[in-house]
Design an enzyme around this catalytic site. Structure first.
Site, short mmCIF file in Angstrom:
data_model
loop_
_atom_site.label_atom_id
_atom_site.label_comp_id
_atom_site.label_asym_id
_atom_site.label_seq_id
_atom_site.Cartn_x
_atom_site.Cartn_y
_atom_site.Cartn_z
N SER A 113 88.08 -29.93 -48.57
CA SER A 113 87.66 -28.68 -49.20
C SER A 113 87.17 -28.91 -50.62
O SER A 113 86.16 -28.32 -51.04
CB SER A 113 88.81 -27.67 -49.20
OG SER A 113 89.17 -27.36 -47.86
N GLU A 140 86.32 -26.70 -42.08
CA GLU A 140 87.10 -26.50 -40.85
C GLU A 140 86.22 -26.65 -39.61
O GLU A 140 86.34 -25.90 -38.63
CB GLU A 140 87.78 -25.11 -40.84
CG GLU A 140 88.63 -24.82 -42.06
CD GLU A 140 89.91 -25.65 -42.13
OE1 GLU A 140 90.21 -26.39 -41.16
OE2 GLU A 140 90.60 -25.57 -43.16
N CYS A 152 98.96 -42.41 -45.75
CA CYS A 152 100.04 -41.93 -44.89
C CYS A 152 101.15 -41.29 -45.74
O CYS A 152 101.50 -41.80 -46.80
CB CYS A 152 100.60 -43.09 -44.08
SG CYS A 152 102.04 -42.66 -43.10
N GLY A 196 99.03 -20.70 -39.02
CA GLY A 196 99.85 -19.67 -39.62
C GLY A 196 101.28 -19.61 -39.11
O GLY A 196 102.03 -18.71 -39.44
ZN LIG Z 1 102.63 -44.69 -42.14
#
Ligand SMILES: [Zn+2]
Length: 190
Positions: free
Chosen positions: A16, A86, A143, A172
């Site tokens: 975004s 999105e 990660c 949501g």
């Molecule tokens: Zn990892």
């Protein structure tokens, strides 16, 4: 010649903020852009793109029946670029409309989204963007649990347990999603 781009990344890879940055770069030069986002995403209000670090823009929501090609072709002033957040939630029909914007209107289109869902299956929009895009680019992030590159999205339910099955789209709810590497996706250290 204009091109169709697909920039994908795991959760929190800065998609975004990248859209908002690209829009700003065009507009700074007096070149209007059109921003779209999925009408399915109601994390914020419908029709806005917001980044976790605080920037926010309004965007045209895309619903199943939305004809993106017609909207862009008839839009004044003519946009210099079309940006779609999105993009994983697009249908195949929407992706073909984006390709048509590039090919018939010669307007560059950049779709941003997740590639794989929490079950580690492709989203429909991502699948067809991977198939139809001129350029595909990975946006990288780390990660949540280790130092490897995150390539998957781990869903954690409200009890803190990883979830691998269920409906693809559950926006949501009380679950959360984390960017993870393959190892931590298959064997989360929680
Ligand atoms: Zn990892």
């Amino acid at each position: 010649m204009a091109q169709l781009f697909f920039k994908y990344g795991a959760m929190n890879s800065g998609k975004s903020i990248e859209i908002i940055k690209v829009a700003h770069n065009y507009e700074e030069q007096g070149k209007p852009v059109l921003l779209f986002t999925s009408g399915l995403d109601d994390r914020d209000e419908v029709g806005s793109i917001s980044s976790r670090i605080g920037f926010k823009r309004t965007a045209i929501p895309i619903f199943a029946e939305t004809d993106i090609f017609n909207m862009v072709r008839n839009y004044h002033p003519r946009p210099h670029c079309v940006l779609v957040d999105e993009a994983q939630f697009l249908t195949k029909t929407h992706v073909l409309q984006l390709a048509k914007i590039v090919d018939e209107c010669n307007i560059p289109v950049m779709g941003f989204g997740l590639k794989n869902d929490f079950r580690n299956e492709l989203f429909e929009g991502s699948k067809y963007l991977l198939l139809y895009a001129d350029k595909v680019e990975e946006m990288k992030t780390i990660c949540w649990f280790c130092e490897r590159k995150a390539t998957m999205n781990l869903r954690i339910d409200s009890n803190g347990k990883p979830v691998y099955t269920g409906d693809q789209i559950q926006i949501g709810g009380n679950e959360s999603y984390y960017p993870v590497c393959r190892r931590c996706y298959l064997h989360p250290p929680i």
